[in-house]
Motif scaffolding. Structure first.
Motif, PDB file in Angstrom:
ATOM      1  N   THR A 325      43.372  51.256  55.990  1.00 45.88           N
ATOM      2  CA  THR A 325      43.343  50.320  54.873  1.00 45.88           C
ATOM      3  C   THR A 325      44.588  49.443  54.888  1.00 45.88           C
ATOM      4  O   THR A 325      44.534  48.254  54.550  1.00 45.88           O
ATOM      5  N   PRO A 384      38.862  43.983  47.297  1.00 49.87           N
ATOM      6  CA  PRO A 384      38.617  45.424  47.285  1.00 49.87           C
ATOM      7  C   PRO A 384      39.076  46.071  48.584  1.00 49.87           C
ATOM      8  O   PRO A 384      39.169  45.427  49.634  1.00 49.87           O
ATOM      9  N   PRO A 388      38.795  53.811  49.142  1.00 48.50           N
ATOM     10  CA  PRO A 388      39.565  54.019  47.911  1.00 48.50           C
ATOM     11  C   PRO A 388      40.888  54.719  48.205  1.00 48.50           C
ATOM     12  O   PRO A 388      41.023  55.428  49.209  1.00 48.50           O
ATOM     13  N   GLY A 420      36.314  50.281  38.460  1.00 46.88           N
ATOM     14  CA  GLY A 420      36.778  50.528  39.821  1.00 46.88           C
ATOM     15  C   GLY A 420      37.687  51.728  39.956  1.00 46.88           C
ATOM     16  O   GLY A 420      38.112  52.057  41.066  1.00 46.88           O
ATOM     17  N   CYS A 421      38.015  52.405  38.843  1.00 53.38           N
ATOM     18  CA  CYS A 421      38.873  53.593  38.873  1.00 53.38           C
ATOM     19  C   CYS A 421      38.165  54.752  38.173  1.00 53.38           C
ATOM     20  O   CYS A 421      37.459  54.547  37.184  1.00 53.38           O
ATOM     21  N   CYS A 435      40.838  54.804  43.077  1.00 52.81           N
ATOM     22  CA  CYS A 435      40.482  53.422  42.748  1.00 52.81           C
ATOM     23  C   CYS A 435      40.138  52.667  44.030  1.00 52.81           C
ATOM     24  O   CYS A 435      40.653  52.975  45.106  1.00 52.81           O
ATOM     25  N   ASN A 436      39.269  51.662  43.884  1.00 58.29           N
ATOM     26  CA  ASN A 436      38.869  50.864  45.050  1.00 58.29           C
ATOM     27  C   ASN A 436      39.599  49.532  45.120  1.00 58.29           C
ATOM     28  O   ASN A 436      39.196  48.636  45.855  1.00 58.29           O
ATOM     29  N   HIS A 437      40.663  49.387  44.358  1.00 59.85           N
ATOM     30  CA  HIS A 437      41.479  48.175  44.417  1.00 59.85           C
ATOM     31  C   HIS A 437      42.904  48.555  44.046  1.00 59.85           C
ATOM     32  O   HIS A 437      43.158  49.621  43.459  1.00 59.85           O
TER      33      HIS A 437
END
Length: 457
Positions: A325, A384, A388, A420-421, A435-437
């Motif tokens: 990531t 995004p 995660p 998103g969390c 979270c995904n951001h």
């Protein structure tokens, strides 16, 4: 053994002299012990025969098969691993053998080929050669028998940040253009809010815009205007001053406080990322100031194994993010990651910025409070995440059985959101969210939460 062939009137006779042996083409040459030398085997073949040295021996002519009676079988010194020193190869040559140091090593005698058992093979420091073997804006790292080139701190290459002999890619290191300016200062809403007063020289009449303008100048100065290597310690003093200036704005309108807080959060993230980009690869920098703890790391190991996680620890808070990531999907990827824990920011971004409509919970919440420090995580890339990430925060107050924990993030417009969390696990003292951001995050604790039953469709 002598033979004589006579030609008389078209006939031939084989004449053997006294004390010799006579052979014909039909004779089995391998039946005679004198056909091949000692330590050799004899083999009949279609065209006659040949000799082959036994294992551990080699022919003095270096031929595998031979018939020359002058050839002998001698001990194969190269079969013995101790014949040559470490980092050398052994080669059989006519009349003997010699040792040769492998690539990246040189003999202590200075000779390319040697048999002296006292000679050693010594690592060559390619990084001390003139001209260098690495290009401009490179750092040369000597390794055993080889070397690697790596972009200097503050520089990067499109093909990756390191190179070694044999790699198919090249290394073209160019300077990273770094700005400490937070993204929000470039937005149209900020320009429309303070742009006119700046152009007409009336900004001193607008306390809020004065603060924003001074913030911009402070950040550029703290980060060396993007041109020089800096440490988090050098930046932290300016950031601490910025925090106190931010806190002084907390008696303004809710919108102004939200904007100031967002600028502050992004400013710290930008400064941390700017520092990480100019730090040595895979080295973690940690600085604890009066108002926050910043942990930043530049990742350059190309995520050598699948699923490798990068963990950053700021005081009692933890961030865990997948290496891919951070560096992206490129095989020769690199990237930066920063994790910040703020000491008392939750007292500014308090209950005034909690709107239950934004929490999307299936419970009716009673009294709510931020029950952790505010933390920020960033890799400097918008949008995004491919996977995660997790963060674990310590509770400010112990969670009771009836209390509900909610993972929230700071939205650019101000209030805390949950989209998103989600909660991953919790106990009475810590909570882990996923979270995904990336943004700024906190733990919201609600007491006397009552389950809301949704009517069925």
């Amino acid at each position: 053994m002598k033979q004589l062939i006579s030609h008389l009137l078209g006939f031939c006779w084989l004449v053997c002299f006294t004390g010799t042996q006579c052979f014909t083409s039909d004779d089995d040459m391998c039946q005679y012990s004198t056909t091949c030398p000692s330590f050799a085997t004899c083999e009949n073949i279609t065209t006659g025969y040949h000799c082959t040295c036994k294992r551990g021996y080699i022919s003095s002519s270096l031929e595998e098969h031979f018939t020359n009676p002058a050839v002998k079988c001698v001990v194969d010194r190269c079969q013995d691993s101790s014949t040559c020193p470490a980092f050398a190869t052994c080669e059989n040559v006519a009349g003997g053998y010699h040792c040769t140091c492998k690539r990246g090593f040189a003999s202590s005698s200075g000779k390319q080929n040697f048999t002296d058992p006292t000679v050693k093979c010594i690592d060559v420091n390619e990084c001390s050669q003139d001209p260098p073997v690495c290009g401009p804006h490179n750092q040369c790292n000597n390794t055993r028998g080889s070397f690697t080139c790596q972009c200097s701190p503050g520089y990067s290459s499109p093909s990756g940040t390191s190179w070694k002999p044999g790699d198919s890619h090249t290394l073209d290191c160019t300077e990273n253009l770094i700005s400490c300016q937070p993204r929000i200062l470039q937005r149209d809403d900020f320009k429309s809010l303070c742009g006119n007063s700046t152009q007409h020289g009336n900004q001193q009449n607008n306390r809020f815009c004065t603060f924003l303008n001074e913030t911009s100048k402070t950040l550029e100065s703290a980060c060396g205007n993007g041109n020089q290597s800096i440490s988090l310690k050098e930046v932290s003093t300016s950031i601490d001053l910025l925090f106190y200036a931010t806190a002084q704005q907390s008696n303004g309108s809710k919108e102004e406080v939200a904007l100031v807080a967002t600028i502050f959060l992004q400013s710290v993230e930008s400064a941390a990322l700017a520092t990480a980009r100019k730090s040595p690869g895979n080295k973690t920098q940690t600085i604890t100031g009066e108002t926050m703890t910043i942990v930043a790391q530049r990742v350059t190991d190309n995520c050598s194994r699948a699923g490798k996680m990068i963990e950053l620890n700021a005081e009692n808070e933890l961030m865990s993010i997948d290496c891919m990531t951070v560096v992206g999907a490129r095989e020769q990827g690199s990237g930066v990651v920063a994790f910040i824990s703020y000491a008392t920011l939750e007292s500014i971004l308090n209950n005034n910025f909690i709107d239950q409509q934004n929490l999307r919970e299936d419970v009716k919440l009673g009294s709510t409070m931020l029950n952790s420090k505010v933390v920020s995580g960033t890799i400097g890339k918008p949008g995004p995440l491919s996977k995660p990430f997790n963060f674990t925060l310590e509770h400010k107050q112990k969670k009771e059985m009836e209390d509900k924990i909610i993972c929230v993030f700071w939205n650019l417009t101000g209030p805390w959101f949950t989209e998103g969390c989600r909660l991953l696990r919790e106990n009475s003292t810590h909570t882990t969210c996923t979270c995904n951001h990336l943004s700024s995050f906190a733990i919201l604790m609600a007491s006397h939460a009552i389950k809301v039953f949704q009517p069925s469709a």
